[in-house]
Scaffold this motif. Sequence first.
Motif: not given
Length: 637
Positions: A556-560
């Motif tokens: 995942v990216t840091d948006g999650v």
Amino acid sequence: MVIPLSVHASQSVSRKGLSANQLAAARAREFVCAALHGWTAALADGHGGEASATDAGAVPAPVPVPEEIEGLVDDAVLLVSELVTNAVMYAGTDIDVVCRLERNPATRVGVVVEVVDRHPARGVRGGVDTRHGEPGYGLQLVNALSESWGVTYRRAEKRVWFRLEVAERETPATDPASSRPGTTEPGSGARSRDAGPPAHPAQAHGHALEWADRGGPSFLAETSELLAGQLDEAMVTALAAQMLVPRLADWCGIWLSTPGRGLQLNRVWHADEQRMTPLREELERFPPPTALRAGGTPWPWPESAGADRAGGSAFAFPLVARDSDQGVLLLGRAGQRQMTDTVVRMVQDVARRVAQAVFTARQYTRQRRISAALQRRQLPATLATIAGVDTAIVYEPHGEGQTVGGDFYDIFPMGEDHWCFLLGDVQGKDPEAMSVTGLARHLVRLLAREGHGVESVLGRLNVAMAEESAEAFALGAEQTGSRFLSLLYGELTVDPCVAGARCTVATAGHPPPLHLFADGRVEPASEPQMLLGVDEGAEFRAGAFDLAPGETLLCVTDGVTERRCGNWQLDDNDGLADVLRQGMGLGAKALAEHVRRAAHDFGVGPVEDDLSVLVLQAVAEDSCERRTRTPTRADKA
């Protein structure tokens, strides 16, 4: 039927019940038109008594309309059509239309029309501030054309009403030039000395001159308000046509210039809906010339436009914006009439506003297409299929109307039984960040195909990002600041005779991937390392492990991970690991959707960053023979 009334009566009321179907709007228009004509007949004949009647469906025979109410008929018919259509769409109950004429010697004559439905719990939609997400513009027209309007809620019904008032008459200033004999030809500014006496306003486009004098500037203001902010040329022409008909003309046609195709008929509107299709067919056969320049150019009357033997008058106006031809506007009205200079100038002003709105909408559409084409190159068109491993991606860019943000992903093959995957995030969400995503993704593919392993790819990409940051700093970093990149990059190797895959992965400033084992354990699959582009001399290390059948790798990216709820983030106290564990047993696509939904549900507001989820899930094969068997004749067929 409508009962006659006295000229001294304060008001007269007529009501008609309608079923909520596709004929309701047409019947409402007929009713209002018949009611106003009936009342004007009573005013002309001087019948006495205050009147109240219920229309059972009979339509009184039309009579000539006196000047006192004539200016209200077209607006009342247009607005009641919009309100009844709104009621049919959003209420769906039986409808009552109430038409009330209010006349007092001390005040101006007014017409009040109410549209009543039996669904008071359903709010009125399509209001004047609802410019996006609603299909209709009914209440915007009501707000623009009526003296006053509102909504009355009762226990068992809802009433949407508007009031129109007869404008006060103004005595025109005497112009010495206007007293000379002659008539004004369409589009000309001088009178002919031998043309006879000037035409009365009633002979020049109906009462267009009177209407233009009392309502021209307000009509232009209303047109500007409705067209402002419209970024769809089809909506621009639709609104323009409904503003012009029936207020100024009986029908209109709008052609738009199309590169390589000339003029194309975009919109046809007629006060009589049954004539719209044949009128469109006739206008398509006889389009106007592309070199039209003069406003108010006479045009042959189409037979399908109606007006019986009397025929009518039609005039064409060019649509020009910023010295470019956008199309042609054609207006027609029954009767042999001459269009006055006042009306010609007013329609030319309307045409300029329509042309500018079309020009703006086309510029916006062009920019959107260019943006979409460029954005499509930032992400892969398709993802490679990995033998023995199910994959799924969820990608949500943060920017409104964007298909690409600062996050990027890719899965691509590297020879037989070997694949590469990546998930990255560029600092920022602006177009500059999007340009870096495409550069980084294509550079990773190039390095991988040149034989560089996971650690080498990260190292060389780090050098490239550091050099770009140094160049931006040397230029002042005012327009292009330093760009740091977080990246998760890995390789998968599959043995045709062994289920599962061998995975090598490393991260640089990126949330570590999570490895979900078959027994429910969740462990990070890599160690945290420095962002790319910060230190040109940084070194990176990769870790290797087996992804056994039934096991999952979540990236995942840091948006999650940084999704917030108050002071908490989703990944606090291993929150993402708990989410992954709760999705155990789901397939790759279902698990990716599960993580996305968990991120959205964690906070109460909208997600404030790009959100990306990549799932790799090893699946069990029936046998190694399934992959290595010799093709049969049926396979070759």
